[in-house]
Motif scaffolding. Structure first.
Motif, PDB file in Angstrom:
ATOM      1  N   ILE A  17     -18.263  13.784   9.871  1.00 22.55           N
ATOM      2  CA  ILE A  17     -17.036  13.023  10.151  1.00 22.55           C
ATOM      3  C   ILE A  17     -16.763  12.016   9.036  1.00 22.55           C
ATOM      4  N   VAL A  18     -17.816  11.277   8.642  1.00 23.99           N
ATOM      5  CA  VAL A  18     -17.668  10.268   7.586  1.00 23.99           C
ATOM      6  C   VAL A  18     -17.227  10.927   6.278  1.00 23.99           C
ATOM      7  N   THR A  19     -17.852  12.065   5.939  1.00 21.67           N
ATOM      8  CA  THR A  19     -17.500  12.787   4.708  1.00 21.67           C
ATOM      9  C   THR A  19     -16.038  13.229   4.732  1.00 21.67           C
ATOM     10  N   SER A  20     -15.593  13.724   5.888  1.00 15.94           N
ATOM     11  CA  SER A  20     -14.209  14.183   6.023  1.00 15.94           C
ATOM     12  C   SER A  20     -13.209  13.024   5.948  1.00 15.94           C
ATOM     13  N   CYS A  21     -13.669  11.835   6.344  1.00 16.80           N
ATOM     14  CA  CYS A  21     -12.779  10.659   6.346  1.00 16.80           C
ATOM     15  C   CYS A  21     -12.725   9.955   4.985  1.00 16.80           C
ATOM     16  N   LEU A  22     -13.675  10.247   4.120  1.00 14.51           N
ATOM     17  CA  LEU A  22     -13.740   9.562   2.821  1.00 14.51           C
ATOM     18  C   LEU A  22     -12.440   9.604   2.014  1.00 14.51           C
ATOM     19  N   PRO A  23     -11.743  10.772   1.948  1.00 14.85           N
ATOM     20  CA  PRO A  23     -10.495  10.798   1.172  1.00 14.85           C
ATOM     21  C   PRO A  23      -9.425   9.851   1.708  1.00 14.85           C
ATOM     22  N   HIS A  24      -9.553   9.454   2.964  1.00 13.21           N
ATOM     23  CA  HIS A  24      -8.552   8.579   3.584  1.00 13.21           C
ATOM     24  C   HIS A  24      -8.996   7.116   3.590  1.00 13.21           C
ATOM     25  N   ALA A  25     -10.163   6.831   3.018  1.00 14.50           N
ATOM     26  CA  ALA A  25     -10.737   5.479   3.076  1.00 14.50           C
ATOM     27  C   ALA A  25     -10.534   4.717   1.766  1.00 14.50           C
ATOM     28  N   ASN A  26     -11.220   3.582   1.654  1.00 12.32           N
ATOM     29  CA  ASN A  26     -11.219   2.735   0.451  1.00 12.32           C
ATOM     30  C   ASN A  26      -9.853   2.138   0.103  1.00 12.32           C
ATOM     31  N   LYS A  27      -9.040   1.899   1.134  1.00 14.63           N
ATOM     32  CA  LYS A  27      -7.730   1.304   0.892  1.00 14.63           C
ATOM     33  C   LYS A  27      -7.577  -0.032   1.620  1.00 14.63           C
ATOM     34  N   SER A  28      -8.701  -0.670   1.889  1.00 12.95           N
ATOM     35  CA  SER A  28      -8.636  -1.918   2.650  1.00 12.95           C
ATOM     36  C   SER A  28      -9.186  -3.090   1.861  1.00 12.95           C
ATOM     37  N   ILE A  29      -9.012  -4.275   2.414  1.00 10.40           N
ATOM     38  CA  ILE A  29      -9.656  -5.485   1.930  1.00 10.40           C
ATOM     39  C   ILE A  29     -10.833  -5.737   2.864  1.00 10.40           C
ATOM     40  N   ARG A  30     -12.029  -5.854   2.309  1.00  7.58           N
ATOM     41  CA  ARG A  30     -13.228  -6.066   3.124  1.00  7.58           C
ATOM     42  C   ARG A  30     -13.723  -7.499   2.925  1.00  7.58           C
ATOM     43  N   VAL A  31     -13.745  -8.250   4.014  1.00  7.71           N
ATOM     44  CA  VAL A  31     -14.143  -9.656   3.948  1.00  7.71           C
ATOM     45  C   VAL A  31     -15.350  -9.896   4.848  1.00  7.71           C
ATOM     46  N   GLY A  32     -16.416 -10.429   4.275  1.00  9.52           N
ATOM     47  CA  GLY A  32     -17.601 -10.789   5.049  1.00  9.52           C
ATOM     48  C   GLY A  32     -17.521 -12.259   5.424  1.00  9.52           C
ATOM     49  N   ILE A  33     -17.851 -12.567   6.670  1.00  9.38           N
ATOM     50  CA  ILE A  33     -17.791 -13.961   7.146  1.00  9.38           C
ATOM     51  C   ILE A  33     -19.133 -14.321   7.776  1.00  9.38           C
TER      52      ILE A  33
ATOM     53  N   ILE B  64     -15.780   2.886   6.685  1.00  9.27           N
ATOM     54  CA  ILE B  64     -15.041   4.056   6.195  1.00  9.27           C
ATOM     55  C   ILE B  64     -14.169   4.644   7.299  1.00  9.27           C
ATOM     56  N   LEU B  65     -14.716   4.743   8.511  1.00  9.96           N
ATOM     57  CA  LEU B  65     -13.957   5.303   9.630  1.00  9.96           C
ATOM     58  C   LEU B  65     -12.757   4.416   9.975  1.00  9.96           C
ATOM     59  N   CYS B  66     -12.958   3.112   9.958  1.00  6.41           N
ATOM     60  CA  CYS B  66     -11.860   2.183  10.258  1.00  6.41           C
ATOM     61  C   CYS B  66     -10.767   2.271   9.200  1.00  6.41           C
ATOM     62  N   GLU B  67     -11.168   2.398   7.947  1.00  5.19           N
ATOM     63  CA  GLU B  67     -10.181   2.526   6.870  1.00  5.19           C
ATOM     64  C   GLU B  67      -9.379   3.814   7.029  1.00  5.19           C
ATOM     65  N   ALA B  68     -10.077   4.905   7.383  1.00  3.93           N
ATOM     66  CA  ALA B  68      -9.401   6.191   7.577  1.00  3.93           C
ATOM     67  C   ALA B  68      -8.426   6.128   8.749  1.00  3.93           C
ATOM     68  N   ALA B  69      -8.704   5.243   9.706  1.00  9.23           N
ATOM     69  CA  ALA B  69      -7.826   5.085  10.870  1.00  9.23           C
ATOM     70  C   ALA B  69      -6.622   4.194  10.572  1.00  9.23           C
ATOM     71  N   GLY B  70      -6.540   3.709   9.337  1.00 11.89           N
ATOM     72  CA  GLY B  70      -5.363   2.945   8.925  1.00 11.89           C
ATOM     73  C   GLY B  70      -5.511   1.439   8.939  1.00 11.89           C
ATOM     74  N   PHE B  71      -6.731   0.938   9.157  1.00  7.63           N
ATOM     75  CA  PHE B  71      -6.922  -0.516   9.146  1.00  7.63           C
ATOM     76  C   PHE B  71      -7.033  -0.993   7.699  1.00  7.63           C
ATOM     77  N   ASP B  72      -6.132  -1.905   7.318  1.00  7.77           N
ATOM     78  CA  ASP B  72      -6.071  -2.333   5.913  1.00  7.77           C
ATOM     79  C   ASP B  72      -6.849  -3.613   5.644  1.00  7.77           C
ATOM     80  N   THR B  73      -7.375  -4.245   6.701  1.00 13.34           N
ATOM     81  CA  THR B  73      -8.189  -5.445   6.539  1.00 13.34           C
ATOM     82  C   THR B  73      -9.414  -5.321   7.437  1.00 13.34           C
ATOM     83  N   ILE B  74     -10.602  -5.374   6.845  1.00  8.47           N
ATOM     84  CA  ILE B  74     -11.846  -5.263   7.600  1.00  8.47           C
ATOM     85  C   ILE B  74     -12.578  -6.596   7.526  1.00  8.47           C
TER      86      ILE B  74
END
Length: 359
Positions: A78-94, A175-185
């Motif tokens: 699942i993660v491998t299949s979602c990779l092409p749809h990922a990496n389009k977010s801002i990732r912030v650690g708090i 990666i899964l969240c990014e593939a689901a369209g979330f632009d801020t993690i």
């Protein structure tokens, strides 16, 4: 779908904290219900995730977090299949010590972002129950307003016994969240141990929340965390605490100048906020967006993501080797015997380890 069936499905979704997106057709809803009793296929889950189906996303994350080898194999696909749809977010650690107001701050920031057309996923690593080892789901209770917002997704994960309390599969969940369209993690740490180091390796921007007058402003033990921070925010800067918060901000600002320059070229900033009063939130987000503008223009952003991927590769190999070792039948039986020999003084930890590794 019968009315009673709809009520049951709605009740189940509410119990699991799942909100069905408005874009779901009735046919899709029926398909989800019919597949609820059996494990859906990889293509089915991937299609659901990329269409923004929160139910599919939640089920996929559950597979990712599972220790069942069959689930792990499915999750990897699942993660491998979602990779092409990922990496389009801002990732912030708090991060920040317990009591600093992380959940209140994240809820305030999350509400601000969703009001400004952002889709926000909050991956909150919950302290595990000492008895059941499961997540106590505290963050869903604390972020009671944010959990109701359509464009927000909160996923508490049990910290378990993984490094520093960081959920073992948080990276794959991103990666899964990014593939689901979330632009801020937004990723929250439990604020103890080495969890900050692990989270720092999977985010673009690392924010450290502090309190004024807590007695830990410049302790040496915090040096490593301060050095990792891209911003230090003094929370609870309201009421009678404003003066102390301003003094703490000044101290941290001076301290940050003593640290070496960051590879990103970014100069760490300090800021004040009151998450409870919703003050200073927009200024903090503006600071974060300035960071992305600077690092993307200098090409550091992409280079940093590549370095993180290399780190994830090595970490995954280490985790898999460790898991394979402890799950071997002969190791399980012999390990207990070696522990008993150590307790009786008949062998040393080093000799026992050598023996088990040779197996």
């Amino acid at each position: 779908m019968a009315k009673s069936d709809t009520s049951k499905a709605s009740a189940l979704n509410e119990k699991e904290g799942i909100k069905a997106p408005d874009t779901l057709s009735s046919a899709s809803a029926k398909a989800i219900k019919s597949k609820r009793q059996k494990q859906p296929s990889v293509p089915y889950l991937v299609k659901g995730i990329t269409e923004g189906n929160i139910t599919a996303l939640s089920r996929a994350i559950t597979l990712v977090e599972s220790t069942n080898p069959k689930h792990s194999e499915k999750a990897n696909k699942i993660v491998t299949s979602c990779l092409p749809h990922a990496n389009k977010s801002i990732r912030v650690g708090i991060t920040g010590v317990p009591g600093v107001g992380k959940s209140t701050f994240i809820e305030a920031l999350g509400k601000y972002l969703t009001e400004n057309t952002k889709k926000v996923a909050i991956l909150a690593v919950d302290p595990s129950s000492s008895l059941s080892k499961g997540s106590i789901l505290g963050d869903k209770t604390r972020m009671e307003d944010l959990v109701k917002i359509k464009n927000a997704f909160i996923r508490p994960s049990p910290s378990g016994d993984s490094l520093g309390g960081v959920a073992r599969k948080t990276r794959e969940t991103i990666i899964l969240c990014e593939a689901a369209g979330f632009d801020t993690i937004l990723i929250e740490t439990v604020g103890v141990g080495q969890s900050e180091t692990a989270v720092h390796s999977m985010v673009d921007f690392f924010l450290l929340l502090k309190l004024a007058g807590a007695g830990d402003e410049l302790q040496g033990i915090k040096r490593g965390i301060i050095e990792m921070a891209d911003a230090i925010v003094i929370n609870k800067a309201d009421g009678e605490n404003v003066k102390a918060a301003k003094a703490a901000k000044l101290e941290f600002n001076r301290a940050l100048h003593l640290y070496p320059e960051k590879p990103s070229g970014w100069t760490p900033k300090t800021a004040l906020c009151s998450a409870l009063q919703n003050e200073g939130i927009s200024e903090i987000w503006e600071m974060i967006t300035n960071y992305f503008t600077e690092t993307k223009s200098s090409n550091y952003f992409e280079a940093h993501r590549t370095e993180q991927n290399k780190f994830w590769l090595l970490q995954t190999i280490e985790e898999r080797l460790k898991s394979n070792f402890y799950n071997k039948t002969e190791i399980k039986s012999e390990l207990q015997q070696q522990i008993e020999l150590i307790e009786s003084g008949k062998t040393t930890p080093f000799a026992a380890a050598e023996y088990l590794l040779r197996l």
